[in-house]
Scaffold this active site. Structure first.
Site, short mmCIF file in Angstrom:
data_model
loop_
_atom_site.label_atom_id
_atom_site.label_comp_id
_atom_site.label_asym_id
_atom_site.label_seq_id
_atom_site.Cartn_x
_atom_site.Cartn_y
_atom_site.Cartn_z
N ARG A 152 -10.85 -10.56 0.98
CA ARG A 152 -11.77 -11.52 0.34
C ARG A 152 -11.19 -12.93 0.38
O ARG A 152 -11.94 -13.90 0.27
CB ARG A 152 -12.10 -11.06 -1.08
CG ARG A 152 -10.92 -10.97 -1.99
CD ARG A 152 -11.22 -10.17 -3.25
NE ARG A 152 -11.13 -8.72 -3.02
CZ ARG A 152 -11.42 -7.80 -3.93
NH1 ARG A 152 -11.81 -8.16 -5.14
NH2 ARG A 152 -11.31 -6.52 -3.66
N LYS A 193 0.84 -1.20 0.00
CA LYS A 193 0.00 0.00 0.00
C LYS A 193 0.87 1.24 0.00
O LYS A 193 1.97 1.23 0.57
CB LYS A 193 -0.84 0.03 1.28
CG LYS A 193 -2.09 -0.78 1.25
CD LYS A 193 -2.91 -0.51 2.52
CE LYS A 193 -4.13 -1.40 2.58
NZ LYS A 193 -5.06 -1.26 1.47
N1 BES Z 1 -8.38 -3.17 3.80
C1 BES Z 1 -8.49 -2.74 2.47
C2 BES Z 1 -9.74 -1.94 2.19
C3 BES Z 1 -9.87 -0.63 2.90
C4 BES Z 1 -9.47 0.53 2.27
C5 BES Z 1 -10.41 -0.57 4.16
C6 BES Z 1 -9.61 1.74 2.94
C7 BES Z 1 -10.54 0.64 4.82
C8 BES Z 1 -10.15 1.79 4.20
C9 BES Z 1 -8.51 -3.95 1.51
O1 BES Z 1 -7.80 -5.04 1.94
C10 BES Z 1 -7.89 -3.49 0.23
O2 BES Z 1 -6.76 -3.14 0.26
N2 BES Z 1 -8.66 -3.50 -0.84
C11 BES Z 1 -8.19 -3.07 -2.11
C12 BES Z 1 -8.70 -4.02 -3.15
C13 BES Z 1 -8.02 -3.87 -4.48
C14 BES Z 1 -6.59 -4.30 -4.38
C15 BES Z 1 -8.75 -4.69 -5.51
C16 BES Z 1 -8.69 -1.65 -2.36
O3 BES Z 1 -9.81 -1.33 -2.01
O4 BES Z 1 -7.93 -0.86 -2.91
ZN ZN Z 2 -5.72 -4.96 1.52
#
Ligand code: BES
Ligand code: ZN
Ligand code: ZN
Length: 535
Positions: A384, A310
């Site tokens: 997921r 991230k």
């Molecule tokens: N934990 C994150 C989602 C999230 C984002 C929660 C902001 C709370 C605040 C999740 O694991 C994630 O990183 N999702 C990705 C999915 C993508 C890689 C398809 C996202 O939302 O960017």
């Molecule tokens: Zn994530």
């Protein structure tokens, strides 16, 4: 070295005492610092023929004349002069100056008027919250008007008061947060009804507050094992239940033996291995014809994104990426304490999405618990994956009739709906209706999102049963495609999915919750959801 953190450090709630005396006797006791009066706007539309005459009026509770007599001034007139219209969530504090004469001696020196708006449940909850906020740091307050509220209104009102008692955890040498009002005297002629409603509010508010408290813990303290141990302790502390609450934890070795490969893949780079907790509520008397409900919660104790790292700013709030598990566990504890006559199991799928030589990789194929193969394209879509194993387990081992899953799943949920509505999906109208009803009672908003059939094809994988994110960025509906991925594992069972990434954290200061800190969204909602089946 970790910091000390004990979630059992008691949250300080105000103490409620019920009184059935006459208001002037109570008010003159010298014990009460703040007297709370209600005011609300009632629309006279039904009582008047002339549309033009319709205007909001501020109605005060039946004690207004007595209070005016006691204090020797026209309280209603004072409110009108101050422009107090009893709007939902509004307050007016009348702080009485000290007089030389003994006119106001022995009378509460503050009168707090809280607006009840149209007396909707949200209005009542807001009034309770503002009552709590308006009396912070004081010794005592007297609330005389609860008898005029219905049961549901009372529950929402007390829920608001109790939620105002929440204090975000501070791990600091000084703590300047003021405590809630110490004593609340509730004037009522029907103590039984009011105390029952207060008890119900406690179960609701305590679910929210426990979820917040767990979510707030920093990730150098909480890891899968820490959470599992605390869940076990929380279960142990539930006493005198009208049924059995059974805690079970599968450690990483057991997960490996049984083939929970998705959870293991996500947790593979962490020094604290993953685990899966189930907490089963078996009521003494199960209501006939009620479905077996299984909750599944995402429990990523920290989400770095893994090898698909991230950006640094988005990583900061990721201690709350276990909110799904906090939600389902907090809910089931309240369900058990309330003795709801429905069989419910909470599944907490816990792992840390760290990064290292043993990380799972983009391009890997992982076989989930029930045998689906998943092609990994982005290790940051780890939620997921753990949910896939959790859902498989709920369907194949726990024989769920209805599965409800809760996860901080996608940033896209926040883009679409902001911070006040959870992106909610369901393949069953009856389940959706119950969730929607619970939402309006509890005051946590859900918005039904579509499971768009045409989008399914983007999860096609050339090598595995399914891809876990979109293969090409053509659809761009991140929360929906994530839901479609989860739906694959539900295998046609009745299901509801709450993507709480947006509602799970505050985007701006929200009462007792500061920016980026957790809201506890969903715990009270799931409690309300199960209650809908116990009717
Ligand atoms: N934990 C994150 C989602 C999230 C984002 C929660 C902001 C709370 C605040 C999740 O694991 C994630 O990183 N999702 C990705 C999915 C993508 C890689 C398809 C996202 O939302 O960017
Ligand atoms: Zn994530
Ligand atoms: Zn995540």
């Amino acid at each position: 070295m970790s910091v000390d953190f004990n979630i059992f450090d008691a949250q300080k709630f105000s103490k409620f005492t019920f009184l059935s005396d006459k208001i002037d006797t109570v008010v003159k006791t010298n014990e009460i610092g703040t007297l709370i009066l209600d005011s609300y706007i009632s629309n006279l539309q039904n009582e008047t023929q002339n549309e033009e005459e319709v205007k909001d009026v501020c109605v005060l509770d039946s004690y207004i004349a007595e209070i005016s007599d006691l204090y020797g001034f026209d309280v209603k007139n004072h409110l009108e002069n101050e422009g107090c219209k009893g709007k939902s969530g509004s307050t007016l504090k009348i702080s009485l100056p000290k007089l030389n004469a003994d006119l106001w001696e022995n009378l509460p020196n503050n009168i707090l008027v809280v607006g009840l708006g149209e007396k909707t449940l949200d209005d009542c909850r807001k009034a309770g919250l503002e009552l709590g906020r308006g009396t912070v740091g004081t010794q005592s307050a007297c609330v005389p008007f609860v008898d005029s509220l219905t049961d549901e209104q009372q529950i929402a009102f007390f829920d608001g008061i109790l939620l105002s008692c929440y204090r975000q955890t501070r791990i600091a040498s000084t703590n300047d947060l003021k405590d809630p009002v110490v004593n609340i005297f509730v004037l009522t002629q029907n103590e039984e009804r009011v105390s029952e409603n207060l008890q119900e509010s406690r179960r609701i508010a305590e679910a929210t507050i426990l979820a917040r408290t767990l979510e707030c813990v920093p990730s150098n303290v909480k890891n899968p094992k820490w959470l599992a141990e605390n869940f076990e302790e929380l279960v142990k502390q539930c006493e005198n239940l009208d049924g059995e609450l059974v805690f079970e934890c599968m450690n990483a070795d057991e997960l490996r033996e049984r083939g929970f490969n998705a959870i293991l893949a996500v947790g593979s780079a962490s020094v604290t291995p993953p685990c899966l907790v189930t907490i089963k509520w078996i009521p003494k008397n199960v209501r006939a014809n009620t479905p077996k409900i299984v909750f599944v919660g995402k429990g990523i104790t920290y989400d770095t994104g893994g090898l698909s790292l991230k950006p640094r700013e988005s990583m900061v709030p990721m201690k709350t990426d276990m909110s799904g598990t906090a939600t389902v566990v907090s809910a089931i504890l309240s369900i058990a304490k309330a003795g709801l006559n429905v069989e419910v199991t909470a599944v907490a799928t816990m792992a840390e999405n760290a990064m290292g030589a043993s990380s799972y990789r983009p391009g890997d194929v992982v076989k989930t618990y029930a045998g689906s193969t998943v092609e990994i394209l982005n290790t940051d879509a780890e939620g997921r994956m753990v949910m896939a194993d959790g859902l498989d387990y709920a369907i194949s081992d726990l024989q769920a009739d209805i599965v409800v899953d809760v996860a901080t799943l996608t940033g896209a949920a926040t883009f679409g709906l902001g911070r006040f509505h959870a992106a909610t999906y369901s393949n069953d109208n009856e389940v959706w209706n119950k969730m929607s009803k619970a939402s309006s009672v509890i005051g946590e908003n859900v918005w039904r999102m579509p499971l768009v059939d045409d989008y399914r094809e983007v999860l096609h994988s050339p090598i595995a049963d399914i891809c876990h994110v979109e293969t090409e960025g053509t659809v761009g509906a991140g929360s929906i495609t994530a839901a479609l991925f989860l739906e694959h594992f539900v295998k046609g069972h009745k299901w509801c999915h709450l993507d709480i990434a947006g509602v799970g954290r505050a985007g701006k200061p929200m009462g007792e919750v500061s920016t980026n800190q957790p809201t506890g969204f969903g715990a009270a909602l799931l409690y309300g959801f199960v209650k809908e089946y116990d009717k």
